[in-house]
Scaffold this motif. Structure first.
Motif, short mmCIF file in Angstrom:
data_model
loop_
_atom_site.label_atom_id
_atom_site.label_comp_id
_atom_site.label_asym_id
_atom_site.label_seq_id
_atom_site.Cartn_x
_atom_site.Cartn_y
_atom_site.Cartn_z
N UNK A 218 0.83 -1.21 0.00
CA UNK A 218 0.00 0.00 0.00
C UNK A 218 0.87 1.26 0.00
N UNK A 219 1.97 1.23 0.76
CA UNK A 219 2.90 2.35 0.75
C UNK A 219 3.39 2.63 -0.66
N UNK A 220 3.80 1.58 -1.35
CA UNK A 220 4.33 1.75 -2.70
C UNK A 220 3.27 2.29 -3.66
N UNK A 221 2.04 1.84 -3.49
CA UNK A 221 0.95 2.34 -4.35
C UNK A 221 0.74 3.83 -4.14
N UNK A 222 0.77 4.26 -2.89
CA UNK A 222 0.54 5.67 -2.60
C UNK A 222 1.71 6.54 -3.06
N UNK A 223 2.93 6.06 -2.89
CA UNK A 223 4.09 6.82 -3.34
C UNK A 223 4.09 6.98 -4.87
N UNK A 224 3.49 6.02 -5.56
CA UNK A 224 3.43 6.08 -7.03
C UNK A 224 2.28 6.94 -7.54
N UNK A 225 1.40 7.37 -6.65
CA UNK A 225 0.23 8.15 -7.07
C UNK A 225 0.62 9.59 -7.41
N UNK A 226 0.00 10.18 -8.43
CA UNK A 226 0.25 11.60 -8.72
C UNK A 226 -0.20 12.51 -7.60
N UNK A 227 -1.07 12.01 -6.73
CA UNK A 227 -1.51 12.80 -5.57
C UNK A 227 -0.35 13.05 -4.59
#
Length: 813
Positions: A218-227
């Protein structure tokens, strides 16, 4: 060489044990010996316990500032203090103690007119220190860090953070809080990294995922988000004082929005911190700079400027130079060099000559066109400027150009002509932005005695870094008569051999810890000097600085290590929950014992409520947006006078990072929630709790309309497959899941049931009140279920306004 990374930083295995030559100079300049263990109860630390007392009460008259030094006595250096004021090992025979205890106000120190009496505890600390030999320590920020000993069982990364924190808490006989619930871990992570809460679907998916790496994924998904880039950019824009207006006088608009988009894109691309900084300080000096690098150089144009007709150019050259020195020193060095504008620093080894030598780096910035054509016109050109497209539009143009070339090769003129609205349509979206353009002949920079811009008797100075930190010519291998430039300065800031890269790493490691824990390891995020506070866990700070360097200045990698630690995932807890003898103030000084449950930043509050309501526009980048604002708020904004026109459509629901930033009149909702005016570097926003915040959150039209959209969403999403609505309590539970990632508890449920019933009855008998509440959204279509009546819609809006204003909605979990 100009485009190379040129950081010269070492791997984590070596960095702590190697002397940074620039900082080694500082060590020698200070002439201090390493700390000694002191007897007499608790071990004292000069940097932690003694220096703050001397700095606060003594250094103004007995410190680095030679011109204002009293009795030719220095207390910031061991040799001078031991010779004149201190008898090491004997407090009773030491003049410093005698003067502090003196009853005659004409003799007692500090002097009465300063208004800084020492407390009894402070006096006892000084007595113990003198009795133990009065050992000095080299100032922590300007010496090479010591090797960090990682406790057994943890070799590196996340485990190292937890082990270092646990060892420190054990030493102080304190306990850490338990881990937060998985729900709160995810909410905290999403709010910290994206500035948005997780959706109910994301929460459900995470809670069902029982794999060991569920949290890491989940951390990696969020770090990859444009947000992520948008959320992180909010902090960076505070540091560099980004705004849409000039600040001074008429506070007119200046063209700089593309710089903000460049920051967001750079963070999302995970541009290394050194290159990210280099392009801002000196993008125009790189070999064949790209459009993006020129946009980045707009950093040098973010300062406040005046455009009044009667300005004095020499006065404002001095003002602008001082502004730039303050910002570059605070952003990258956590140094208050602004204090040296008129005299040598009273607490730190920066001199007035250092100040003007630093200012000389920016004497090549060509930004004085307004001196010649000062104007009160509303938008006007702020040369040098260029017309630019967004990064996305530039990529589209490149793709279209390739397609046109292919069509021509194939002889398909119709396709080529069609591709050519499209190209013109995209090309028409160019906007102007200020850039930096280096002048061939930089302006003359003089030392200004006492900071007086009318006094031209001072020597002409060349660009140079603070003398006690090294020599820019030696660092950049320049000939003695060659002029150093902003690119040399940028490289020096991140070089770990001849520059101050380790200091820079400490500065940003401390700020990253602040962003993801609520407070810095050193609480003084913008001042690593004598008036700041030393780190409460120096080994942890040095370890994180090493991680930043070892990762080649990788921001996302360092953030990942912090947020995947158990320390980050701990509960928000009160002192009584951890130890009945621990006060709340003591608890806040224990690094990593608990997590901070502070109110969310202004932009995150706005974005979260719009996200929950379903109104949030997710476009990345673009021009600044103008949300609803009280009529007449700009009534005192003159030269020229102007009125505010809020945006409509999707622009109204942009993220907070895109809000138009009027320095003299910051958007009132943002101001109520402690957003800064961005006239100066802001490394840490204040956190207040006032009735004005509640009034803004309850009554700002943005949030009232968002509450209506939220109510409509709840009604739509709780219809059964047959079309019949579920019970009111199910709708309340659904509203809580959307806003708080959980169901309402029994007390919350009953309270909102009672509120809904009362409001529904009120609006059934007062149609005008219901119409008044709902009419605010006339310009924003709200997708209400067709069968819902006005009273029901208004009553649900009231209930959703309550949910919006819950502590749990607005505060970090």
């Amino acid at each position: 060489m100009a485009n190379s990374r040129n950081s010269h930083c070492h791997t984590a295995s070596n960095w702590a044990g190697l002397a940074c030559k620039g900082l080694a100079v500082a060590f020698a300049w200070l002439g201090l010996a390493p700390a000694a263990e002191l007897d007499g109860g608790e071990t004292l630390s000069f940097n932690r316990d003694v220096r703050p007392i001397l700095s606060n009460h003594c250094f103004a008259c007995h410190g680095p500032d030679e011109a204002h030094r009293g009795a030719d006595l220095r207390l910031d250096q061991a040799e001078a203090a031991h010779e004149y004021a201190i008898v090491p090992g004997n407090a009773d025979e030491s003049e410093i103690i005698a003067r502090i205890l003196e009853t005659d106000e004409d003799v007692r120190m500090p002097p009465a007119d300063i208004g800084k009496r020492l407390t009894e505890d402070e006096i006892q600390i000084l007595r113990r220190w003198v009795d133990a030999g009065a050992p000095y320590e080299a100032y922590w920020a300007y010496v090479p860090p010591k090797p960090v000993s990682i406790p057994p069982g943890a070799a590196s990364g996340v485990n190292a953070i937890d082990s270092l924190v646990r060892r420190d808490l054990d030493r102080q006989r304190h306990h850490a809080a338990e881990l937060a619930t998985r729900r709160n871990q995810l909410r905290r992570l999403s709010l910290d990294l994206l500035g948005l809460p997780p959706s109910p679907e994301q929460v459900d998916q995470f809670l069902k995922d029982d794999q060991p790496d569920a949290y890491l994924r989940r951390v990696d998904e969020l770090l990859a988000s444009p947000r992520f880039g948008e959320r992180f950019a909010e902090y960076w824009l505070d540091l560099v004082r980004f705004a849409d207006t000039v600040g001074y006088h008429g506070d007119q608009i200046h063209n700089i929005a593309p710089y903000r988009d460049w920051v967001i894109d750079s963070i999302n691309q995970n541009k290394s911190l050194d290159q990210f900084s280099r392009e801002q300080l000196a993008g125009d000096l790189l070999d064949e700079p790209t459009t993006d690098q020129l946009i980045a150089s707009g950093y040098n144009r973010l300062l406040q400027t005046t455009h009044e007709g009667g300005l004095q150019p020499k006065e404002y050259r001095a003002i602008y130079a001082a502004d730039r020195v303050r910002n570059v020193s605070e952003v990258w060095m956590a140094a208050t060099m602004g204090c040296c504008q008129c005299h040598d620093h009273k607490y730190d080894p920066y001199t007035a000559l250092d100040f003007y030598s630093m200012a000389a780096f920016f004497a090549d910035v060509d930004d004085e066109a307004h001196f010649k054509n000062g104007s009160n016109a509303l938008p006007t050109r702020r040369e040098p400027e260029i017309d630019v497209l967004s990064a996305t539009d530039r990529m589209r143009l490149e793709s279209i150009d390739r397609a046109i070339a292919e069509a021509k090769e194939q002889g398909d003129t119709a396709i080529a002509e069609m591709l050519r609205e499209q190209r013109e349509e995209i090309d028409g979206r160019r906007v102007r932005t200020m850039i930096t353009k280096a002048m061939q002949s930089p302006r003359e920079t003089r030392f200004l005695p006492r900071g007086n811009w009318l006094d031209e008797s001072g020597d002409v100075v060349a660009p140079a870094v603070p003398a006690f930190l090294g020599d820019i010519h030696r660092f950049a291998k320049l000939a003695p008569d060659a002029r150093a430039n902003r690119l040399h300065l940028a490289n020096w800031l991140f070089d770990c051999e001849e520059g101050i890269g380790r200091l820079t790493a400490r500065v940003f490691a401390n700020r990253l810890w602040y962003l993801y824990s609520g407070q810095g390891i050193s609480p003084s995020l913008a001042d690593f000097g004598g008036q700041g506070q030393p780190p409460r866990h120096s080994a942890l700070l040095d370890h994180l600085a090493g991680v930043l360097i070892d990762s080649d200045w990788d921001i996302k990698a360092t953030v990942r290590i912090i947020v995947t630690s158990e320390t980050y995932r701990r509960q928000v807890a009160a002192a009584s929950e951890l130890h009945n003898k621990t006060s709340q103030s003591e608890l806040s000084s224990l690094v990593g014992a608990v997590q901070s449950g502070h109110r969310l930043p202004a932009e995150t509050v706005r974005d979260s409520l719009l996200f929950i309501s379903g109104l949030l526009d997710d476009q990345v980048g673009g021009q600044s947006a103008k949300p609803f604002q009280p009529a007449g708020y700009y009534r005192h904004l003159n030269f020229p006078r102007r009125t505010y026109q809020h945006d409509s459509g999707a622009m109204q629901w942009r993220r907070g990072v895109y809000t138009h930033w009027q320095r003299q009149f910051v958007h009132p909702m943002m101001k109520a929630l402690d957003a800064p005016s961005r006239e100066e570097c802001t490394a840490q926003r204040s956190r207040s709790n006032t009735p004005l915040e509640s009034l803004a959150l309850l009554n700002d039209p943005t949030f009232v309309i968002a509450a209506q959209a939220f109510a409509a969403r709840v009604l739509r999403e709780t219809e059964s497959s047959s079309g019949a609505a579920t019970e009111t309590q199910d709708r309340i539970h659904h509203a809580f899941r959307l806003a708080l990632s959980r169901k309402a508890d029994p007390i919350e449920l009953q309270t909102l049931l009672d509120l809904f019933d009362a409001e529904h009855k009120r609006y059934q008998t007062d149609a005008a009140a219901a119409d008044g509440l709902l009419s605010l959204a006339d310009a924003t279509p709200i997708a209400w279920p067709t069968e819902s009546g006005m009273a029901e819609r208004a009553a649900w809006t009231s209930a959703c306004r309550v949910i919006f204003n819950l502590h749990e909605t607005l505060y970090r979990p």
